[in-house]
Design a protein around this motif. Structure first.
Motif, mmCIF file in Angstrom:
data_model
loop_
_atom_site.group_PDB
_atom_site.id
_atom_site.type_symbol
_atom_site.label_atom_id
_atom_site.label_comp_id
_atom_site.label_asym_id
_atom_site.label_seq_id
_atom_site.Cartn_x
_atom_site.Cartn_y
_atom_site.Cartn_z
ATOM 1 N N SER A 193 -48.804 -4.567 19.421
ATOM 2 C CA SER A 193 -48.885 -3.176 19.834
ATOM 3 C C SER A 193 -48.518 -2.284 18.668
ATOM 4 O O SER A 193 -47.996 -2.733 17.656
ATOM 5 N N SER A 194 -48.787 -1.002 18.820
ATOM 6 C CA SER A 194 -48.502 -0.054 17.746
ATOM 7 C C SER A 194 -47.006 0.128 17.592
ATOM 8 O O SER A 194 -46.264 0.173 18.584
ATOM 9 N N GLY A 245 -41.103 -4.677 23.972
ATOM 10 C CA GLY A 245 -41.877 -5.452 23.015
ATOM 11 C C GLY A 245 -42.541 -4.621 21.943
ATOM 12 O O GLY A 245 -43.449 -5.089 21.245
ATOM 13 N N THR A 246 -42.099 -3.369 21.776
ATOM 14 C CA THR A 246 -42.694 -2.480 20.778
ATOM 15 C C THR A 246 -42.125 -2.756 19.386
ATOM 16 O O THR A 246 -40.900 -2.768 19.217
ATOM 17 N N PRO A 247 -42.956 -2.979 18.379
ATOM 18 C CA PRO A 247 -42.435 -3.108 17.008
ATOM 19 C C PRO A 247 -41.690 -1.833 16.604
ATOM 20 O O PRO A 247 -42.133 -0.721 16.913
ATOM 21 N N ILE A 248 -40.568 -1.999 15.918
ATOM 22 C CA ILE A 248 -39.708 -0.867 15.567
ATOM 23 C C ILE A 248 -39.587 -0.761 14.049
ATOM 24 O O ILE A 248 -39.260 -1.743 13.376
ATOM 25 N N ILE A 249 -39.845 0.432 13.532
ATOM 26 C CA ILE A 249 -39.586 0.741 12.123
ATOM 27 C C ILE A 249 -38.545 1.861 12.128
ATOM 28 O O ILE A 249 -38.851 2.996 12.482
ATOM 29 N N ALA A 250 -37.324 1.530 11.781
ATOM 30 C CA ALA A 250 -36.227 2.504 11.817
ATOM 31 C C ALA A 250 -35.918 2.973 10.402
ATOM 32 O O ALA A 250 -35.595 2.159 9.530
ATOM 33 N N LEU A 271 -33.722 2.610 20.781
ATOM 34 C CA LEU A 271 -34.063 1.332 20.159
ATOM 35 C C LEU A 271 -34.077 0.199 21.179
ATOM 36 O O LEU A 271 -34.989 -0.636 21.187
ATOM 37 N N ARG A 272 -33.098 0.183 22.049
ATOM 38 C CA ARG A 272 -33.039 -0.901 23.045
ATOM 39 C C ARG A 272 -34.204 -0.830 24.020
ATOM 40 O O ARG A 272 -34.773 -1.858 24.412
ATOM 41 N N SER A 273 -34.596 0.370 24.406
ATOM 42 C CA SER A 273 -35.747 0.529 25.302
ATOM 43 C C SER A 273 -37.041 0.055 24.640
ATOM 44 O O SER A 273 -37.855 -0.644 25.252
ATOM 45 N N LEU A 274 -37.226 0.425 23.368
ATOM 46 C CA LEU A 274 -38.413 -0.018 22.639
ATOM 47 C C LEU A 274 -38.420 -1.536 22.483
ATOM 48 O O LEU A 274 -39.453 -2.193 22.645
ATOM 49 N N ALA A 299 -49.045 4.763 15.550
ATOM 50 C CA ALA A 299 -47.590 4.771 15.639
ATOM 51 C C ALA A 299 -47.082 6.157 16.055
ATOM 52 O O ALA A 299 -47.586 7.182 15.602
ATOM 53 N N VAL A 300 -46.079 6.164 16.909
ATOM 54 C CA VAL A 300 -45.434 7.409 17.351
ATOM 55 C C VAL A 300 -44.122 7.568 16.594
ATOM 56 O O VAL A 300 -43.325 6.636 16.511
ATOM 57 N N ILE A 301 -43.918 8.752 16.011
ATOM 58 C CA ILE A 301 -42.667 9.044 15.317
ATOM 59 C C ILE A 301 -41.679 9.634 16.317
ATOM 60 O O ILE A 301 -41.929 10.678 16.916
#
Length: 552
Positions: free
Chosen positions: A3-4, A57-62, A50-53, A28-30
């Protein structure tokens, strides 16, 4: 990556880097901390977000320190196989650190981001550092048979075991693997369905194609055919069907159920050898995953979309998805630019705003060839925009018959009238009408007649295309007609470039309104006799039309 990704930032100093990464992942959503930074989506609490994402299963770029991410996600770290990719990226883009999701492609993402930001990824995965590749994350076109057994296999290699490769695995040619002819471990590339042996890593190449001639009970028939032939379902690359079935929705449902693409072939298309045949399907064996992916062509899709008034947050997710998936984009150049970010390989076909039917025909020609095409309007595509032109082109006599095989969808957007009304309150809260003052496509006499009747009906009115250099007098004439039915204190709202950087909003009385206050980029709302205005706390004014109407 299934997923995005979500790009999560804490403040404005990270926004520029986030936008650079959004060109790499357009869907991707900012996510930005509310009150600190204007992003695509606001959040209240960093850890909760972050925990919800992560749970979804959403990839996270922090874009922040790695420690903050680790502390936020620590309570959830239970199953390694279920991890989405999680990365920490320095706010200035100088460092890319993959944290979680080694089996979900996080290292691949890290290298993609590092390349885009002109830096290096901090890869720490033992197997990948030792061997130069992740055996448990094969590239597109290949599927791992058993993840848990694969973990043990890689652990054995790290412990000193050697291996040999049985089958074709091009991506391993440049890897630094401990190869030996008499190796005790084997990487086996096969379409055969069977239990994985303790001394092997079983990988299925996606080289099988199923050619069908009808859609009845198809999913069950495919599963039965694979079971009878001892073929691995994970090796299925695509569902093929003749052109005559291109509009059969059941085929698309089966392909979706099997999680494979659906493509169509002609009688003269060269097909790979057959390895199984049953009553209504054949299983074909392509030479490679690349060859399998090149067979046939997809059903073309034409999406007619509305961008909304201009701001990214007013664009619907369905519209953003269609833009991101498009191969060709057609529209007025201003609107095409508003659709950014776009990928370099997406083809832009910009044309004059008055060439609507030509644009619609061109879009159908592209989509009929199997491409994914988007026709762009601002606002809503069905409000004085491209949806009607596309349908007119489809209906007109002489339209090529294959245009009807195109998957046509019309995706709504926020119209200028609704965007302007929302900024000021609810001036369209009761019955209203939308009228274009342009006489390019209809006689001016028709416009005057509609203005007169709308005024007599006491409808609130929103004027599109109110004035231009070619039509400098028509707004003045329209106001003359409206004033026959409205008092000078009738509330008027002028919204210019609503949702865009130059946004301007003004509330005034009808008696004050003159044509020189308006240009082509202004949306004019003239209230009904019941429309009201009152002060708001920040010094502006609210405008609304009550939902109830006085009883006569």
């Amino acid at each position: 990556m299934t997923s995005s990704p979500a790009i999560v930032i804490l403040g404005p100093s990270a926004l520029a880097t986030a936008r650079r990464m959004q060109t790499l992942y357009p869907q991707a959503v900012i996510h930005g901390l509310r009150g600190r930074v204007e992003a695509d989506q606001a959040y209240e609490d960093f850890g909760d977000t972050l925990r919800s994402l992560y749970r979804s299963g959403t990839p996270i770029i922090a874009l922040c320190a790695a420690g903050i991410v680790i502390r936020s996600l620590a309570p959830l770290l239970a199953s390694k196989g279920a991890e989405p990719p999680v990365l920490a990226v320095a706010e200035d883009g100088s460092a890319v650190v993959p944290l979680l999701g080694g089996l979900g492609g996080v290292n691949r993402m890290a290298r993609e981001i590092a390349t885009a930001l002109d830096t290096r990824a901090a890869i720490t995965t033992s197997g990948e550092l030792r061997f130069g590749t992740c055996l448990l994350d094969p590239p597109s076109g290949y599927a791992l048979a058993d993840l848990e057994q694969g973990k043990r296999f890689v652990s054995d290699l790290l412990g000193g075991e050697s291996l040999r490769i049985d089958g074709t695995a091009p991506w391993l040619n440049d890897a630094s693997l401990p190869l030996a002819e008499d190796a005790g471990r084997t990487v086996r590339i096969t379409t055969e369905q069977r239990p994985t042996q303790p001394d092997e890593l079983l990988i299925h190449p996606r080289t099988l194609l199923v050619l069908v001639d009808k859609a009845d009970d198809l999913a069950a028939a495919i599963r039965q055919a694979f079971e009878q032939s001892r073929l691995a379902p994970k090796s299925l690359a695509a569902l093929l069907a003749p052109q005559a079935l291109i509009s059969d929705k059941r085929l698309a449902q089966v392909a979706s159920e099997l999680a494979v693409p659906l493509r169509f072939v002609r009688a003269d298309d060269g097909l790979p050898p057959r390895v199984h045949r049953s009553e209504n399907l054949q299983v074909l064996q392509a030479d490679s995953p690349e060859a399998a992916q090149s067979m046939g062509r997809p059903r073309g899709r034409l999406s007619v979309i509305g961008l909304g008034p201009g701001a990214a947050e007013h664009m619907t997710p369905a519209v953003r998805r269609a833009l991101d998936e498009a191969e060709d984009l057609l529209g007025y150049e201003t609107y095409v630019k508003m659709a950014e970010p776009l990928r370099p390989e997406q083809v832009r076909h910009c044309s004059d705003n008055r060439e609507e039917l030509q644009r619609a025909r061109h879009a159908f020609e592209l989509a009929a060839s199997g491409r994914r095409v988007v026709v762009i309007s601002s606002g809503d595509p069905g409000v004085f925009a491209m949806a009607a032109a596309v349908l007119e082109a489809l209906e007109e006599a002489g339209a090529p018959i294959d245009w009807n095989s195109v998957e046509l969808e019309i995706l709504p957007g926020v119209s200028a009238a609704l965007a302007t009304a929302a900024k000021v309150g609810a001036p369209l809260g009761h019955d209203f009408c939308l009228i274009s003052l342009s006489d390019n496509l209809k006689p001016w006499a028709v416009i005057e007649n509609r203005l007169d009747h709308a005024g007599a009906a006491d409808l609130a009115m929103a004027f599109y295309n109110p004035i231009s250099k070619a039509r400098p007098w028509q707004l003045g004439r329209a106001l003359e007609i409206v004033r026959q039915h409205r008092t000078p204190d009738t509330v008027v709202v002028l919204g210019r470039d609503i949702g865009r950087p130059a946004e301007a909003l003004r509330v005034l009385d009808l008696g004050e309104l003159t044509p020189d206050m308006v240009d082509m980029r202004t949306l004019v709302i003239i209230g009904s006799s019941q429309t009201r205005r009152f002060p708001r706390g920040d010094g502006g004014e609210w405008v609304y039309t009550p939902r109830s109407y006085p009883q006569s």
